[in-house]
Scaffold this motif. Sequence first.
Motif, PDB file in Angstrom:
ATOM      1  N   ALA A  20       0.724  -1.218   0.056  1.00 32.43           N
ATOM      2  CA  ALA A  20       0.122   0.042   0.018  1.00 32.43           C
ATOM      3  C   ALA A  20       0.885   1.262  -0.013  1.00 32.43           C
ATOM      4  O   ALA A  20       0.562   2.215  -0.754  1.00 32.43           O
ATOM      5  N   GLU A  21       1.934   1.218   0.755  1.00 36.09           N
ATOM      6  CA  GLU A  21       2.703   2.376   0.938  1.00 36.09           C
ATOM      7  C   GLU A  21       3.660   2.583  -0.268  1.00 36.09           C
ATOM      8  O   GLU A  21       3.728   3.728  -0.978  1.00 36.09           O
ATOM      9  N   ILE A  25       3.546   5.545  -2.908  1.00 37.65           N
ATOM     10  CA  ILE A  25       4.519   6.378  -3.543  1.00 37.65           C
ATOM     11  C   ILE A  25       4.517   6.457  -4.902  1.00 37.65           C
ATOM     12  O   ILE A  25       5.156   7.394  -5.523  1.00 37.65           O
ATOM     13  N   ILE A  26       4.474   5.187  -5.507  1.00 42.46           N
ATOM     14  CA  ILE A  26       4.380   5.040  -6.946  1.00 42.46           C
ATOM     15  C   ILE A  26       3.259   5.968  -7.608  1.00 42.46           C
ATOM     16  O   ILE A  26       3.631   6.813  -8.651  1.00 42.46           O
ATOM     17  N   ASP A  27       2.174   6.083  -7.083  1.00 43.07           N
ATOM     18  CA  ASP A  27       0.887   6.892  -7.629  1.00 43.07           C
ATOM     19  C   ASP A  27       1.613   8.304  -7.442  1.00 43.07           C
ATOM     20  O   ASP A  27       1.107   9.268  -8.215  1.00 43.07           O
ATOM     21  N   SER A  28       1.859   8.678  -6.228  1.00 44.05           N
ATOM     22  CA  SER A  28       2.415  10.078  -6.000  1.00 44.05           C
ATOM     23  C   SER A  28       3.472  10.391  -7.154  1.00 44.05           C
ATOM     24  O   SER A  28       3.357  11.694  -7.716  1.00 44.05           O
ATOM     25  N   HIS A  29       4.275   9.648  -7.359  1.00 45.62           N
ATOM     26  CA  HIS A  29       5.606   9.843  -8.194  1.00 45.62           C
ATOM     27  C   HIS A  29       4.973  10.087  -9.455  1.00 45.62           C
ATOM     28  O   HIS A  29       5.233  10.788 -10.440  1.00 45.62           O
ATOM     29  N   ARG A  30       3.882   9.195  -9.918  1.00 42.57           N
ATOM     30  CA  ARG A  30       3.408   9.118 -11.381  1.00 42.57           C
ATOM     31  C   ARG A  30       2.725  10.392 -11.511  1.00 42.57           C
ATOM     32  O   ARG A  30       2.652  10.924 -12.498  1.00 42.57           O
ATOM     33  N   LYS A  35       2.267  15.457 -13.998  1.00 41.15           N
ATOM     34  CA  LYS A  35       2.265  17.079 -14.113  1.00 41.15           C
ATOM     35  C   LYS A  35       3.424  17.770 -14.653  1.00 41.15           C
ATOM     36  O   LYS A  35       3.219  18.571 -15.254  1.00 41.15           O
ATOM     37  N   LEU A  36       4.560  17.032 -14.309  1.00 43.81           N
ATOM     38  CA  LEU A  36       5.964  17.624 -15.160  1.00 43.81           C
ATOM     39  C   LEU A  36       5.695  17.477 -16.541  1.00 43.81           C
ATOM     40  O   LEU A  36       6.003  18.654 -17.185  1.00 43.81           O
ATOM     41  N   LEU A  37       5.196  16.370 -16.955  1.00 46.38           N
ATOM     42  CA  LEU A  37       4.930  16.116 -18.301  1.00 46.38           C
ATOM     43  C   LEU A  37       4.049  17.259 -19.122  1.00 46.38           C
ATOM     44  O   LEU A  37       4.438  17.854 -20.000  1.00 46.38           O
ATOM     45  N   GLU A  38       3.053  17.292 -18.341  1.00 43.88           N
ATOM     46  CA  GLU A  38       2.065  18.424 -18.855  1.00 43.88           C
ATOM     47  C   GLU A  38       2.608  19.731 -18.900  1.00 43.88           C
ATOM     48  O   GLU A  38       2.245  20.851 -19.741  1.00 43.88           O
ATOM     49  N   ASP A  39       3.328  20.094 -17.617  1.00 43.91           N
ATOM     50  CA  ASP A  39       4.029  21.496 -17.619  1.00 43.91           C
ATOM     51  C   ASP A  39       5.118  21.729 -18.831  1.00 43.91           C
ATOM     52  O   ASP A  39       5.033  22.756 -19.478  1.00 43.91           O
ATOM     53  N   HIS A  40       5.642  20.564 -19.187  1.00 33.36           N
ATOM     54  CA  HIS A  40       6.775  20.399 -20.306  1.00 33.36           C
ATOM     55  C   HIS A  40       6.122  20.826 -21.413  1.00 33.36           C
ATOM     56  O   HIS A  40       6.643  21.464 -22.482  1.00 33.36           O
ATOM     57  N   LYS A  41       4.913  20.088 -21.795  1.00 36.27           N
ATOM     58  CA  LYS A  41       4.107  20.101 -23.008  1.00 36.27           C
ATOM     59  C   LYS A  41       3.660  21.593 -23.177  1.00 36.27           C
ATOM     60  O   LYS A  41       3.732  22.104 -24.388  1.00 36.27           O
ATOM     61  N   ALA A  42       2.892  22.005 -22.152  1.00 35.18           N
ATOM     62  CA  ALA A  42       2.754  23.585 -22.125  1.00 35.18           C
ATOM     63  C   ALA A  42       3.765  24.576 -22.635  1.00 35.18           C
ATOM     64  O   ALA A  42       3.540  25.510 -23.351  1.00 35.18           O
TER      65      ALA A  42
END
Length: 195
Positions: A20-21, A25-30, A35-42
């Motif tokens: 679960a932890e 962590i994986i979900d949070s990292h994903r 978000k980083l990918l969307e920012d980069h695309k924008a």
Amino acid sequence: MTLEEKIAHLQSTSMEQARAEGNAIIDSHREALEKLLEDHKAEARRQSETRVKAETTNARLSLNQAAAKSQLEIKRRQGKVQQELKDKIFEEAESLVDEYMKTEAYDDFLIRCIRHAADFAGSDPVIIYINPTDADKKDALERATNAELTVSAEDFRGGVRAVIRSRNILIDNSFKTQLRNEYDKFMFAGGDCNA
């Protein structure tokens, strides 16, 4: 519960909690990566749009410069052609004047100009000049007009010039002056659409 069952239960609970932890962590990292990918695309889109605008502006500027240069070249060529045509027209006009000077009408023109100059001078002394090419007509013209004529030292292409010194007047009926005046005034009609 036996010890082994307790260990198995503890192990299973620990594994579930670790999974679960780990999944959290994986979900949070994903989510962070998405978000980083969307920012980069924008950002990439913004940079691309800026680049396209800059290139469009540069292309438009280059096109305008090329058009202006082309228009200037066209006007320069047009001016050169018009000048050549103007020169040809006036060469032909000079030839026509030369032909006219061989006619009786030219002799009549000289007589009218001489009489006009004498009449204009009235009682004031006047020097009436004829062109050197008309020297052979001097005696006939003097007889026809009762005026004393002087053969000019300067070739003014035909016609008559008269000087009334007492009034500071030059009467210039010379073809040279008339042709030059017409040449200076001559313009092709509709030559410049922007004027």
